[in-house]
Design a protein around this motif. Structure first.
Motif, PDB file in Angstrom:
ATOM      1  N   ASP A  67      49.092  57.894  32.887  1.00 16.55           N
ATOM      2  CA  ASP A  67      49.282  59.251  33.301  1.00 16.55           C
ATOM      3  C   ASP A  67      50.549  59.093  34.468  1.00 16.55           C
ATOM      4  OD1 ASP A  67      48.905  61.754  34.600  1.00 16.55           O
ATOM      5  OD2 ASP A  67      46.967  61.521  35.327  1.00 16.55           O
ATOM      6  N   ALA A  68      51.454  59.637  34.244  1.00  9.17           N
ATOM      7  CA  ALA A  68      52.690  59.587  35.270  1.00  9.17           C
ATOM      8  C   ALA A  68      52.807  60.833  36.015  1.00  9.17           C
ATOM      9  CB  ALA A  68      53.765  59.131  34.635  1.00  9.17           C
ATOM     10  N   SER A  69      51.776  61.961  35.722  1.00  9.06           N
ATOM     11  CA  SER A  69      52.089  63.334  36.285  1.00  9.06           C
ATOM     12  C   SER A  69      52.208  63.398  37.842  1.00  9.06           C
ATOM     13  CB  SER A  69      51.135  64.354  35.811  1.00  9.06           C
ATOM     14  OG  SER A  69      50.032  63.738  36.413  1.00  9.06           O
ATOM     15  N   ALA A  70      51.460  62.555  38.499  1.00 10.36           N
ATOM     16  CA  ALA A  70      51.726  62.565  39.914  1.00 10.36           C
ATOM     17  C   ALA A  70      52.904  61.950  40.590  1.00 10.36           C
ATOM     18  CB  ALA A  70      50.546  61.651  40.425  1.00 10.36           C
ATOM     19  N   ALA A  71      53.353  60.945  39.739  1.00  9.55           N
ATOM     20  CA  ALA A  71      54.693  60.455  40.104  1.00  9.55           C
ATOM     21  C   ALA A  71      56.045  61.218  39.740  1.00  9.55           C
ATOM     22  CB  ALA A  71      54.863  59.021  39.292  1.00  9.55           C
ATOM     23  N   LEU A  72      55.843  61.903  38.804  1.00  6.30           N
ATOM     24  CA  LEU A  72      56.913  62.725  38.325  1.00  6.30           C
ATOM     25  C   LEU A  72      57.109  64.201  39.224  1.00  6.30           C
ATOM     26  CD1 LEU A  72      56.344  62.731  34.636  1.00  6.30           C
ATOM     27  CD2 LEU A  72      58.457  61.926  35.567  1.00  6.30           C
ATOM     28  N   ALA A  73      56.063  64.283  40.008  1.00  4.10           N
ATOM     29  CA  ALA A  73      56.089  65.447  41.054  1.00  4.10           C
ATOM     30  C   ALA A  73      56.472  65.139  42.319  1.00  4.10           C
ATOM     31  CB  ALA A  73      54.502  66.047  41.142  1.00  4.10           C
ATOM     32  N   MET A  74      56.683  63.814  42.748  1.00  3.55           N
ATOM     33  CA  MET A  74      57.113  63.331  43.696  1.00  3.55           C
ATOM     34  C   MET A  74      58.929  63.453  44.095  1.00  3.55           C
ATOM     35  SD  MET A  74      54.931  59.750  43.984  1.00  3.55           S
ATOM     36  CE  MET A  74      55.552  59.353  45.735  1.00  3.55           C
ATOM     37  N   PRO A  75      59.115  63.643  45.316  1.00  2.00           N
ATOM     38  CA  PRO A  75      60.527  64.120  45.584  1.00  2.00           C
ATOM     39  C   PRO A  75      61.397  62.844  45.118  1.00  2.00           C
ATOM     40  CG  PRO A  75      59.250  64.145  47.467  1.00  2.00           C
ATOM     41  CD  PRO A  75      58.052  63.733  46.711  1.00  2.00           C
ATOM     42  N   GLY A  76      62.541  63.257  44.401  1.00  2.00           N
ATOM     43  CA  GLY A  76      63.382  62.266  43.877  1.00  2.00           C
ATOM     44  C   GLY A  76      63.325  61.556  42.716  1.00  2.00           C
ATOM     45  N   VAL A  77      62.163  61.875  42.026  1.00  2.00           N
ATOM     46  CA  VAL A  77      61.792  61.219  40.742  1.00  2.00           C
ATOM     47  C   VAL A  77      62.411  61.890  39.721  1.00  2.00           C
ATOM     48  CG1 VAL A  77      59.928  60.411  39.396  1.00  2.00           C
ATOM     49  CG2 VAL A  77      59.664  60.258  41.799  1.00  2.00           C
ATOM     50  N   ARG A  78      62.904  61.167  39.038  1.00  2.00           N
ATOM     51  CA  ARG A  78      63.950  61.662  37.766  1.00  2.00           C
ATOM     52  C   ARG A  78      63.037  61.470  36.314  1.00  2.00           C
ATOM     53  NH1 ARG A  78      69.402  62.462  37.941  1.00  2.00           N
ATOM     54  NH2 ARG A  78      70.022  63.276  40.218  1.00  2.00           N
ATOM     55  N   ASP A  79      62.538  60.342  36.131  1.00  2.00           N
ATOM     56  CA  ASP A  79      61.897  60.179  34.825  1.00  2.00           C
ATOM     57  C   ASP A  79      61.026  58.980  34.945  1.00  2.00           C
ATOM     58  OD1 ASP A  79      61.417  60.576  32.293  1.00  2.00           O
ATOM     59  OD2 ASP A  79      63.619  60.638  31.606  1.00  2.00           O
ATOM     60  N   VAL A  80      60.173  58.757  34.001  1.00  3.70           N
ATOM     61  CA  VAL A  80      59.511  57.556  33.651  1.00  3.70           C
ATOM     62  C   VAL A  80      59.874  57.083  32.180  1.00  3.70           C
ATOM     63  CG1 VAL A  80      56.989  56.818  33.151  1.00  3.70           C
ATOM     64  CG2 VAL A  80      57.448  58.236  35.174  1.00  3.70           C
ATOM     65  N   VAL A  81      60.050  55.680  32.297  1.00  6.79           N
ATOM     66  CA  VAL A  81      60.154  54.802  31.209  1.00  6.79           C
ATOM     67  C   VAL A  81      59.263  54.028  30.554  1.00  6.79           C
ATOM     68  CG1 VAL A  81      62.033  53.412  30.005  1.00  6.79           C
ATOM     69  CG2 VAL A  81      62.697  54.998  31.828  1.00  6.79           C
ATOM     70  N   LEU A  82      58.970  54.342  29.215  1.00 11.44           N
ATOM     71  CA  LEU A  82      57.774  53.366  28.723  1.00 11.44           C
ATOM     72  C   LEU A  82      58.296  52.886  27.480  1.00 11.44           C
ATOM     73  CD1 LEU A  82      54.854  56.194  29.238  1.00 11.44           C
ATOM     74  CD2 LEU A  82      55.222  54.186  30.522  1.00 11.44           C
ATOM     75  N   SER A  83      57.419  52.142  26.689  1.00  6.16           N
ATOM     76  CA  SER A  83      57.638  51.572  25.421  1.00  6.16           C
ATOM     77  C   SER A  83      58.391  52.469  24.434  1.00  6.16           C
ATOM     78  CB  SER A  83      56.455  50.734  25.054  1.00  6.16           C
ATOM     79  OG  SER A  83      57.092  49.970  23.887  1.00  6.16           O
ATOM     80  N   ALA A  84      57.740  53.807  24.619  1.00  5.84           N
ATOM     81  CA  ALA A  84      58.382  54.629  23.413  1.00  5.84           C
ATOM     82  C   ALA A  84      59.787  54.723  23.518  1.00  5.84           C
ATOM     83  CB  ALA A  84      57.289  55.783  23.309  1.00  5.84           C
ATOM     84  N   ASP A  85      60.178  54.554  24.732  1.00 10.73           N
ATOM     85  CA  ASP A  85      61.761  54.943  24.976  1.00 10.73           C
ATOM     86  C   ASP A  85      62.754  53.989  24.766  1.00 10.73           C
ATOM     87  OD1 ASP A  85      61.075  57.579  26.142  1.00 10.73           O
ATOM     88  OD2 ASP A  85      60.227  56.374  27.847  1.00 10.73           O
ATOM     89  N   ILE A  86      62.350  52.797  23.883  1.00 13.14           N
ATOM     90  CA  ILE A  86      63.208  51.583  23.625  1.00 13.14           C
ATOM     91  C   ILE A  86      63.719  52.080  22.160  1.00 13.14           C
ATOM     92  CG2 ILE A  86      63.285  49.327  23.072  1.00 13.14           C
ATOM     93  CD1 ILE A  86      60.852  49.081  24.645  1.00 13.14           C
ATOM     94  N   PRO A  87      65.273  52.321  22.105  1.00 19.32           N
ATOM     95  CA  PRO A  87      65.678  52.564  21.094  1.00 19.32           C
ATOM     96  C   PRO A  87      65.854  51.370  19.983  1.00 19.32           C
ATOM     97  CG  PRO A  87      67.572  52.197  22.821  1.00 19.32           C
ATOM     98  CD  PRO A  87      66.166  52.047  23.487  1.00 19.32           C
ATOM     99  N   GLY A  88      65.724  50.415  20.330  1.00 19.54           N
ATOM    100  CA  GLY A  88      65.822  49.129  19.525  1.00 19.54           C
ATOM    101  C   GLY A  88      64.485  48.500  19.185  1.00 19.54           C
ATOM    102  N   ASP A  89      64.324  47.212  19.265  1.00 23.28           N
ATOM    103  CA  ASP A  89      63.217  46.449  19.083  1.00 23.28           C
ATOM    104  C   ASP A  89      62.280  46.355  20.258  1.00 23.28           C
ATOM    105  OD1 ASP A  89      61.061  44.748  18.329  1.00 23.28           O
ATOM    106  OD2 ASP A  89      62.353  43.285  17.523  1.00 23.28           O
ATOM    107  N   PRO A  90      61.048  46.809  20.300  1.00 26.02           N
ATOM    108  CA  PRO A  90      60.267  46.881  21.452  1.00 26.02           C
ATOM    109  C   PRO A  90      59.858  45.258  21.799  1.00 26.02           C
ATOM    110  CG  PRO A  90      58.916  47.578  19.614  1.00 26.02           C
ATOM    111  CD  PRO A  90      60.304  47.462  19.166  1.00 26.02           C
ATOM    112  N   ILE A  91      60.096  44.365  21.157  1.00 26.72           N
ATOM    113  CA  ILE A  91      59.829  43.045  21.361  1.00 26.72           C
ATOM    114  C   ILE A  91      61.056  42.390  22.018  1.00 26.72           C
ATOM    115  CG2 ILE A  91      58.705  40.716  20.872  1.00 26.72           C
ATOM    116  CD1 ILE A  91      56.959  43.410  20.559  1.00 26.72           C
TER     117      ILE A  91
END
Length: 776
Positions: A67-91
């Protein structure tokens, strides 16, 4: 072209060789002035964002949600990056392919990176990362070697190396001892923490600035995670503020994380771990546990040995396979083991994935046999130095290792007695005994231990290097090679080698940043082979240019290329002496190639990695140290009083740098064995994660008497300049401190001096008191 009559200057001395001279470190002046550029000093491109890691606080569990909702609401925060955002191999593209880039469906240690928060400033990112809420269902965690061995929890299968009949030799032995002990891990504590700066370029190309010992691997890992070809990624590293093995593989994590964030946001991203997070995220030296059963005769000579080495590898393999292999290779240290059975267990625990550290498993192997010999000497009431001498490899027989490599360059039969004499070992032993007889509280110990350390990567394919040397029309020289500079003086030594090959002053040669677009597929700067490999590759590149110029000048003077010499900034033939600059200009005008690549691969080495037999090392580096210590038997505190070292660096390329490496390696080894204690809590969280809770040696820990001599002989193998590797071997000389501490503890146990001394390393005050039987 200007020429001068040779006879008129026949008596003029040429400049001395650069090799063999204590030239200052090539970056010393800018480092002292604060002008040396590290990754965090690189001017940032407009639009650069900053990343901070989201860390697991559970050692083992299923990752049910983020749950990154609190972090994304903080000043200056642009994004959160997780495993699903990996375009290639996640390993990650590691050899074992067993470590996720970001945690996917489970977490496997407290401190594992779940993802990143991206923000406009460093502090905004770090504050927001701590606001991310993780849903983790805890699972049972394995947190100790004993638990892992009982559960048969391994990252890699166990390995056995046997020679002769250990069981039969033990049954027939005149004397027999069993024992066990543990040696802890060690934090790398580089001054510059882990950092990477990822810059997206045009046409889906990338520039990565990484504080790494292995730019080629970072290139491969980033390309793998982004789903690109290696050629699309360029990795550069001008220098590191220390590495010690901690930036061999694990710098790659930072680069991959930053690149994935930059790919998602479309902006440059910098990721620098703060010291606490660096401790929590990154691996350490592998902690080891030992069990042994040894048979020996009346003189202390080993007649049979069964040895179990258990390495705490953490949650993934990383480099644990080759680290544990090297521990097996070095569990003989300097001693012939005829009937031996060594079992190596590579244990999986739910802690940081442990990794390379100076010595790369060698120290964990060497300390095992040194502790065994110390116990044998006490059991027989013999001087441990004499017991060690009786067990040394022979020079004409008893010279085959348990992994079937012949020891052909053994100098210890001469080196050890020389240190015994120069350190006044016998007289000091008498003085220590006299002191201990008259002092009930403060006890002293003295020990000499040797080292025989194999030089080469145990993974044979890494024993290769490339270099590029450019000579410009003004006579200046630029060198680029595949090695990296982490303060150890590699660039300085390579510049010295090239200067001598071309016969120009050292000051005319500069080294540029390590760069995968200049020297591809370079091996890691590790295994103490940086100068051996890259120095020889650069020498070959410079030699090609020299040969081009020699052929040109030899043709002018009709003397042949073989009659042309290069020295002191001059090009000399039997007919003329020319200035280097003039020769270069004239050669360019005549279309002579003034740049060249060079390639080197280590000769003679080979081994079967399945059976761990063959010749994994090109040569051995030798040395010995005599250390004297004192312990307070009431508090457990200890101090190193005096150290004498005689070390084999072959023919030193740069004596000042080599002495610095010996001093630094020894003190770092001393820290591993005395003060640097890693403590994990019952829930798997590393409690010692800052300078306030983790003690590396400081100036007050340096012995008042600290004397170093070089062995006088050049390398017997054809190594660059007749030198030997010096980065890792001195580290193991600090085992003399551990053995001296055990001798002091034995002296304090009146009536029980002959029993094995079970001293857990590091020998903190608590460990010493436990070994004395005064603390449970």
């Amino acid at each position: 072209m200007n020429t001068r009559d040779t006879h008129s200057e026949a008596a003029a001395p040429l400049a001395p060789s650069a090799v063999g001279t204590s030239h200052i470190h090539e970056s010393a002046r800018v480092q002292v002035a604060g002008a040396a550029t590290y990754i965090d000093d690189i001017p940032e491109i407009k639009g650069t964002l900053y990343a901070a890691p989201i860390l697991s606080d559970v050692a083992h569990g299923t990752l049910d949600g983020v749950d990154a909702s609190a972090a994304l609401a903080m000043p200056g925060v642009r994004d959160v990056v997780l495993s699903a955002d990996i375009p290639g191999d996640p390993i990650l593209a590691a050899f074992a392919h067993d470590e996720p880039v970001f945690a996917i469906d489970k977490v496997q240690f407290a401190g594992q990176v779940i993802g990143l928060v991206i923000a406009e400033t460093v502090m905004q990112a770090r504050r927001a990362a701590r606001a991310v809420k993780l849903q983790i269902t805890p699972l049972p965690a394995i947190l100790s070697l004993q638990q892992a061995l009982e559960a048969k929890s391994y990252v890699l299968p166990p390995v056995h190396v046997r020679r002769g009949d250990a069981a039969g030799a033990l049954s027939a032995a005149r004397h027999r001892l069993q024992g066990s002990f543990e040696v802890g891990g060690q934090e790398h504590f580089y001054l510059e923490g882990q950092i990477a700066y990822a810059l997206p370029l045009e046409q889906n190309q990338w520039a990565i600035h990484s504080s790494t010992q292995h730019p080629g691997e970072v290139q491969h890992w980033v390309a793998h995670a982004l789903g690109l070809e290696n050629s699309a990624v360029r990795v550069e590293c001008r220098r590191m503020g220390g590495g010690f093995g901690g930036k061999e593989t694990q710098a790659g994590h930072l680069a991959v994380w930053a690149a994935i964030a930059a790919n998602k946001t479309g902006t440059p991203v910098k990721l620098r771990l703060d010291r606490d997070d660096d401790f929590l995220v990154t691996g350490k030296r592998h902690p080891f546990g030992y069990e042994y059963d040894v048979g020996f005769d009346d003189s202390g000579r080993i007649t049979g040995l069964k040895l179990q080495l258990a390495a705490n590898c953490g949650f993934s393999a990383d480099l644990s396979g080759p680290v544990a292999d090297r521990a097996v290779f070095h569990s003989d240290n300097a001693y012939f083991l005829e009937d031996v059975d060594i079992a190596s267990f590579r244990c999986k625990t739910h802690t940081q994935s442990h990794t390379a550290f100076r010595g790369f498993g060698g120290p964990q192997g060497v300390i095992a046999i040194e502790a065994i010999l110390g116990d044998i000497a006490r059991a027989l009431h013999l001087d441990a130095f004499d017991v060690r001498m009786r067990n040394l490899y022979g020079t004409t027989d008893r010279n085959l290792t348990h992994y079937q490599m012949k020891v052909e360059d053994n100098i210890l039969h001469d080196l050890l007695p020389q240190l015994e004499r120069s350190s006044n070992y016998r007289k000091r032993q008498q003085a220590v005994a006299h002191w201990n007889a008259g002092n009930a509280v403060i006890k002293r110990g003295l020990a000499i231990t040797p080292v025989k350390f194999g030089i080469s990567f145990t993974a044979t394919l890494f024993n290769q290097a490339g270099a590029l040397v450019n000579v410009y029309t003004d006579g200046s020289v630029q060198v680029n090679h595949g090695g990296t500079e982490m303060g150890q003086g590699l660039h300085t030594k390579v510049a010295q080698i090239v200067a001598d090959e071309l016969g120009v002053p050292f000051e005319r040669v500069i080294i540029t940043a390590s760069d995968t677009s200049k020297v591809p597929n370079a091996s890691a700067t590790a295994a103490s082979s940086g100068t051996d490999l890259n120095g020889r590759a650069a020498q070959f590149a410079a030699r090609n240019i020299r040969d081009n110029l020699a052929a040109y000048v030899g043709g002018l003077d009709a003397v042949g290329a073989g009659a042309v010499e290069f020295a002191g900034g001059k090009v000399i033939t039997p007919r003329c002496t020319r200035d280097w600059n003039d020769v270069v200009k004239e050669a360019y005008a005549n279309r002579i190639q003034l740049w060249s690549d060079g390639f080197y691969r280590t000769p003679k080495i080979h081994y079967d990695k399945t059976t761990l037999t063959g010749r994994p090392f090109y040569y051995f580096a030798y040395g010995a140290a005599c250390s004297e210590v004192a312990i307070d038997t009431l508090t457990g505190e200890s101090r190193v009083l005096a150290v004498d070292i005689l070390h084999d660096v072959g023919r030193s390329i740069n004596p000042a740098i080599d002495i610095g490496q010996i001093e630094g390696g020894f003190v770092q080894g001393m820290g591993w064995l005395t003060t640097e204690e890693l403590v994990w809590s019952e829930n798997g969280l590393l409690a010692t994660h800052a300078p306030s809770t983790y003690k590396i040696p400081a100036t007050g820990d340096i012995p008042e008497h600290f004397h170093i001599d070089f062995w006088h002989e050049a390398n017997r193998e054809d190594n660059v300049g007749g030198s030997k590797a010096v980065g890792e071997p001195p580290f193991m000389l600090a085992i003399s401190v551990y053995e001296a501490l055990r001798n002091a503890i034995a002296a304090a146990r009146e009536g029980n001096e002959a029993a094995p001394v079970r001293l857990t390393a590091p020998a903190t005050a608590e460990s010493v008191l436990r070994a004395l039987g005064r603390l449970s």
